[in-house]
Write a protein that holds these residues in place. Structure first.
Motif, PDB file in Angstrom:
ATOM      1  N   VAL A 143       0.861  -1.054  -0.129  1.00 16.78           N
ATOM      2  CA  VAL A 143      -0.011  -0.060  -0.116  1.00 16.78           C
ATOM      3  C   VAL A 143       1.101   1.182  -0.087  1.00 16.78           C
ATOM      4  CG1 VAL A 143      -1.830   1.356   1.316  1.00 16.78           C
ATOM      5  CG2 VAL A 143      -1.976  -1.324   1.367  1.00 16.78           C
ATOM      6  N   LEU A 144       0.832   2.171  -0.819  1.00 20.60           N
ATOM      7  CA  LEU A 144       1.401   3.374  -0.916  1.00 20.60           C
ATOM      8  C   LEU A 144       0.861   4.579  -0.109  1.00 20.60           C
ATOM      9  CD1 LEU A 144       1.833   3.313  -4.999  1.00 20.60           C
ATOM     10  CD2 LEU A 144       3.339   2.369  -3.197  1.00 20.60           C
ATOM     11  N   SER A 145       1.585   4.890   0.811  1.00 20.87           N
ATOM     12  CA  SER A 145       1.192   6.188   1.688  1.00 20.87           C
ATOM     13  C   SER A 145       2.008   7.303   1.436  1.00 20.87           C
ATOM     14  CB  SER A 145       1.188   5.451   3.045  1.00 20.87           C
ATOM     15  OG  SER A 145       2.303   5.158   3.406  1.00 20.87           O
ATOM     16  N   THR A 146       2.857   7.199   0.555  1.00 23.48           N
ATOM     17  CA  THR A 146       3.847   8.299   0.423  1.00 23.48           C
ATOM     18  C   THR A 146       3.577   8.811  -1.349  1.00 23.48           C
ATOM     19  OG1 THR A 146       5.517   7.231  -0.110  1.00 23.48           O
ATOM     20  CG2 THR A 146       5.407   8.029   2.188  1.00 23.48           C
ATOM     21  N   ALA A 147       3.757  10.180  -1.523  1.00 21.50           N
ATOM     22  CA  ALA A 147       3.440  10.803  -2.604  1.00 21.50           C
ATOM     23  C   ALA A 147       4.633   9.945  -3.747  1.00 21.50           C
ATOM     24  CB  ALA A 147       3.658  12.025  -2.878  1.00 21.50           C
ATOM     25  N   GLY A 149       3.703  10.250  -7.470  1.00 17.82           N
ATOM     26  CA  GLY A 149       3.528  10.613  -8.711  1.00 17.82           C
ATOM     27  C   GLY A 149       2.399   9.896  -9.331  1.00 17.82           C
ATOM     28  N   THR A 150       1.418   8.995  -8.261  1.00 18.25           N
ATOM     29  CA  THR A 150       0.453   8.277  -8.996  1.00 18.25           C
ATOM     30  C   THR A 150      -0.641   8.245  -8.035  1.00 18.25           C
ATOM     31  OG1 THR A 150      -0.059   5.921  -9.624  1.00 18.25           O
ATOM     32  CG2 THR A 150       1.607   6.065  -7.864  1.00 18.25           C
ATOM     33  N   GLY A 220      -2.436  13.904   0.047  1.00 17.25           N
ATOM     34  CA  GLY A 220      -3.133  13.139  -0.702  1.00 17.25           C
ATOM     35  C   GLY A 220      -3.251  11.886  -0.729  1.00 17.25           C
ATOM     36  N   ALA A 221      -1.633  11.234  -0.748  1.00 10.11           N
ATOM     37  CA  ALA A 221      -1.175   9.835  -0.668  1.00 10.11           C
ATOM     38  C   ALA A 221      -1.438   9.322   0.464  1.00 10.11           C
ATOM     39  CB  ALA A 221       0.321   9.620  -0.876  1.00 10.11           C
TER      40      ALA A 221
END
Length: 360
Positions: A143-147, A149-150, A220-221
């Motif tokens: 799970v991506l929790s840092t910015a 670019g997507t 946002g991320a």
């Protein structure tokens, strides 16, 4: 008649130099043994063994008698996953209802092509068997929790596996078996108050929205990751309401649980609802790869958590702790914490696990 000097015992004897011929022969013999062992080990690491294991469950409903799972773990991006012929030969004529991958299929390299190839192959071999997978401790964070670019919340390796039809196990998933259900669930959810956690996370979400964090790049991320976690818990709450006491529950975790943890969890389990630790019929794990390096025909040499020459209890194979069955996969590759990557006298293995009420 005088004696010759060399007839006396005290006369100095002629010195002999070291026997270099014997020493060279010994060194060549040792080198040949090492080379032979390395060749045999290398050949065995290019093949995969198929184990068959029964799990005995007292009072098992007859619907689940013979229900079989293919358990795979710890590929670590090995090219074994891309060998179509290997897997077709290995699983030819074998029957199973589901596949479970218990993590570290990608590993630290982030190279997910072998895992995706394996999923594609398994789908060709048995298109009716769902494939469930979780992340391991050496896989890229799912799970991506840092910015980055997507707007995507899940990492690309998870999305690629889902694109091949595999199911990322982030909430309980049901498989229909006759008129019954088999539930595959991440183990950590049994330790969590999903309803209580949902309230807390929704408060965090409202606070972030009040600050407008969902609109900036960094916030946002984090916001999207939070929303994803809320969604998985909402699905967990719905699934729990659908469970019954007659359903078969299979928990999935990457790292094996130690004996004390299992016993404490069983002791403190609340039995007011079917979804509880005591109702787990099988816990599937991986991570330890049978130690990675083993003695010929013997024990593992060293395991971080278990020390030197540990027994296989809690390291690999079926372990029963009180009423809970835990199966630890031998794995396909080796932990990346070893001095060099690879298995020694420890061939890659996967397992067919069959449920039965019959005691041997």
């Amino acid at each position: 008649m005088g004696r010759r000097n060399n007839g006396y015992i005290f006369v100095q004897q002629e010195k002999r130099g070291p026997n270099w011929g014997c020493l060279v022969t010994f060194v060549i013999l040792i080198a040949a043994i090492i080379a032979t062992g390395a060749l045999v080990n290398s050949a065995s690491n290019k093949k995969v063994q198929l184990n068959e294991q029964k799990v005995n469950v007292m009072g098992l409903d007859k619907t689940y008698e013979g229900f079989t799972i293919l358990h795979i773990s710890d590929l670590h991006a090995s090219q074994l996953g891309s060998d179509l012929t290997l897997w077709r030969d290995l699983l030819r004529g074998k029957s199973y209802r589901a596949v479970v991958m218990t993590g570290d299929m990608v590993g630290k390299s982030g190279e997910y092509e072998p895992m995706i190839s394996l999923i594609h192959t398994l789908k060709q071999i048995n298109p009716d068997a769902p494939i469930y997978f979780i992340a391991g401790d050496e896989d890229p964070a799912p799970v991506l929790s840092t910015a980055r670019g997507t707007p995507q919340v899940l990492d690309k390796w998870v999305l690629a596996a889902q694109g091949e039809g595999a199911i990322y196990l982030d909430s309980p998933q049901a498989l229909e078996v006759g008129k019954r259900k088999v539930w595959f669930t991440p183990q950590y959810l049994y330790d969590m108050d999903a309803e209580g956690m949902l309230g807390s996370l929704n408060n965090q979400k409202a606070d972030m929205e009040a600050k407008g964090m969902q609109y900036d790049s960094a916030g946002g991320a984090t916001y999207r990751a939070l929303c994803y976690r809320i969604e998985t818990l909402e699905r967990t709450v719905i699934a729990r309401r659908q469970m019954s006491d007659t359903d078969l529950q299979i928990a999935v975790n990457h790292t094996p649980l130690d004996t004390d943890y299992i016993r404490e969890s069983l002791e403190w389990a609340q039995q007011t609802h079917p979804f509880n630790f005591r109702n787990i019929s099988l816990l599937l794990c991986g991570d330890r790869c049978a130690g990675g390096w083993r003695l010929p025909g013997g024990k593992a040499i060293y395991v971080d958590e278990l020390g030197w020459f540990p027994s296989d209890e809690g390291l690999v194979g079926m372990q029963r702790v009180n009423s809970l069955n835990q199966y630890i996969s031998p794995g396909l590759s080796a932990p990346e914490t070893l001095l060099f990557k690879g298995r020694i006298f420890n061939p890659p293995q996967v397992t067919l696990i069959k449920f039965t009420a019959m005691l041997e």
